[in-house]
Design a protein around this motif. Sequence first.
Motif, mmCIF file in Angstrom:
data_model
loop_
_atom_site.group_PDB
_atom_site.id
_atom_site.type_symbol
_atom_site.label_atom_id
_atom_site.label_comp_id
_atom_site.label_asym_id
_atom_site.label_seq_id
_atom_site.Cartn_x
_atom_site.Cartn_y
_atom_site.Cartn_z
ATOM 1 N N GLU A 104 53.511 48.617 44.423
ATOM 2 C CA GLU A 104 52.544 47.953 45.362
ATOM 3 C C GLU A 104 52.789 46.498 45.227
ATOM 4 O OE1 GLU A 104 50.770 49.246 47.382
ATOM 5 O OE2 GLU A 104 51.122 51.462 46.745
ATOM 6 N N LEU A 105 52.885 46.106 43.984
ATOM 7 C CA LEU A 105 53.138 44.389 43.751
ATOM 8 C C LEU A 105 54.435 43.803 44.732
ATOM 9 C CD1 LEU A 105 51.841 43.761 40.343
ATOM 10 C CD2 LEU A 105 50.704 43.491 42.156
ATOM 11 N N ALA A 106 55.284 44.771 44.487
ATOM 12 C CA ALA A 106 56.665 44.536 45.302
ATOM 13 C C ALA A 106 56.260 44.055 46.706
ATOM 14 C CB ALA A 106 57.730 45.607 45.363
ATOM 15 N N LYS A 107 55.368 44.607 47.229
ATOM 16 C CA LYS A 107 54.843 44.439 48.680
ATOM 17 C C LYS A 107 54.019 43.317 49.007
ATOM 18 C CE LYS A 107 54.740 49.468 49.091
ATOM 19 N NZ LYS A 107 53.755 50.773 49.446
ATOM 20 N N VAL A 108 53.542 42.704 47.862
ATOM 21 C CA VAL A 108 52.621 41.570 47.990
ATOM 22 C C VAL A 108 53.264 40.195 47.926
ATOM 23 C CG1 VAL A 108 50.718 40.779 46.501
ATOM 24 C CG2 VAL A 108 50.895 42.980 46.771
ATOM 25 N N ASP A 109 52.702 39.423 48.981
ATOM 26 C CA ASP A 109 52.834 38.030 49.082
ATOM 27 C C ASP A 109 52.436 37.352 47.646
ATOM 28 O OD1 ASP A 109 54.213 38.312 51.435
ATOM 29 O OD2 ASP A 109 52.556 38.048 52.498
ATOM 30 N N GLU A 110 53.203 36.114 47.130
ATOM 31 C CA GLU A 110 52.646 35.411 46.045
ATOM 32 C C GLU A 110 51.418 34.859 46.283
ATOM 33 O OE1 GLU A 110 53.558 34.839 42.924
ATOM 34 O OE2 GLU A 110 55.610 35.800 42.850
ATOM 35 N N ASP A 111 50.970 34.491 47.532
ATOM 36 C CA ASP A 111 49.564 34.059 47.646
ATOM 37 C C ASP A 111 48.588 34.813 48.080
ATOM 38 O OD1 ASP A 111 50.686 34.754 50.230
ATOM 39 O OD2 ASP A 111 50.432 32.713 51.230
ATOM 40 N N MET A 112 48.539 36.164 47.997
ATOM 41 C CA MET A 112 47.684 37.029 48.260
ATOM 42 C C MET A 112 46.434 36.648 47.249
ATOM 43 S SD MET A 112 47.314 41.180 47.936
ATOM 44 C CE MET A 112 48.127 41.575 49.477
ATOM 45 N N ALA A 113 45.238 36.862 47.840
ATOM 46 C CA ALA A 113 43.958 36.583 47.106
ATOM 47 C C ALA A 113 43.763 37.299 46.055
ATOM 48 C CB ALA A 113 42.870 36.722 48.154
ATOM 49 N N ALA A 114 43.166 36.945 44.863
ATOM 50 C CA ALA A 114 42.748 37.678 43.585
ATOM 51 C C ALA A 114 41.937 38.921 44.060
ATOM 52 C CB ALA A 114 42.089 36.741 42.714
#
Length: 529
Positions: free
Chosen positions: A456-466
Amino acid sequence: MTIDPAIRDAARVSKAWPYEEARKLLKRWPDGKPDGAPMVFETGYGPSGLPHIGTFNEVLRTTMVRRAYEELTGGAPTRLIAFSDDMDGLRKVPDNVPQQDMLAEHLGKPLSRIPNPFDTNDESFAHHNNAMLRRFLDDYGFDYDFVAASDCYNSGRFDEALKNVLKHNQDILDIMLPTLREERRATYSPILPVSPTTGRVLQVPVEVLDADTGMIAFADEDGTRVEQSALGGQAKCQWKVDWAMRWVALGVDYEMYGKDLTDSGVQSGRIAKVLGGRKPEGLIYEMFLDEKGEKISKSKGNGLSIEEWLTYGSQESLAFYIYREPKKAKNLHLGLVPRAVDEYWQFRGNYSDQEADKKLGNPVHHIHAGKVPDKALPLTFGLLLNLVSLPGVQDKEIAWKFVQRYAPDSAPETDPELDELIGLAVNYARDFVVPGLKRRAPVAHEVDALKDLDAELAKVDEDMAAEDIQTIVFEVGKRHPFESLRDWFKALYETLLGSEQGPRMGSFIALYGVENSRKLIADALDMAG
């Protein structure tokens, strides 16, 4: 001093303990002190050991009552005296000071007349310890007048008060002797002469020859009869008499003290009345205890020094912990620091939106004397501890890089409080967190859940909100056979961070970085084989 009318009105009925204490002074002087004299607050300090937080506690809490009184009265004049009883004779050598043998040679002498065992330029043992206390009080910004017993006795400032004690010598004996054991009665005297031959403070019976001139007679240590003046530093008062004499001589209106001095306060109050004065108002507070539940003692050195707390926590966090529940015994040790830091910031964050009455019950109102800063933190101290406990991040400058990615508008130059907290977190993590960390390998369904989270984290941008990341973590946990989500988060803490407890994972991942967090997951999965 300008007081907000809404604050003043709320203060009149506030149940916050500083206002309850301050209202005692309104009853003491319903029309204010004569000739507009300041209300005098006092704190006492015995410089036989190094200053610790129990010492600072009295000055801080008394200052809170002082400010509450000023708010209640619209700014009536006040004065705080920080008094050091450095004419007291050294009864035992403290365990936590250097040159023990040298100090032992000077047992019984006034603390201000004993050589300084420390590598400083202070002229005596007491002067060194007094300087340490004053330095911290100055750094913290307290408004106080430092008064040393040695100065008052040696300069003659207390001479008239001493003559008054001599005039009432028998009255004081009538108060004190019934409270003493039989063997103590035989040597008790309200006045303690200083031996002209050894320089020690003597516990011997004293004959008052002439109260008007201060002349007394006593037997020296070798049995020789000595006639000398009690004035000019050649004698001092016995403890409870000294306390009462000081109250009267300095016009003290308020002094709080620990529960262990309750009986002393009663006797000193009676003596103060005999001397023509009256006992100050005050709060009797419960004692601080160490990790073992034992009373903190300067001579034992089992308490915290002020410097120790400030190595790991902010001044405000110390003030926050001290403010709360003064009539309740509380443990005081470094394990309390993280929670105190975060709770201080939580209460501070709530302050601006509170109604006047709620503000006055908020500890930060008293910590900042009603001038509470608006600045908020972008993350908690607990989260900082988790960050700087990780390999490669146990450095303030490196930690700042993570913080600035998480809170781009922050910087050491514009956020000095955050900068301080990062440094304190590095210190605390290094000394108390990292040594106890031990990451375990994930087992059974934990492995599948971590693989799922990594995907799931592999699909996430570094700047996604906490908060969005937190939602992902929640959803992953729900898809796997944990008995509760609490078990899922516990598994994350133990396998990724090496601890049984931890932060909100969404906030941690946003702070540490998605890719760095995925590396932690990869390391954990490698441990599982």
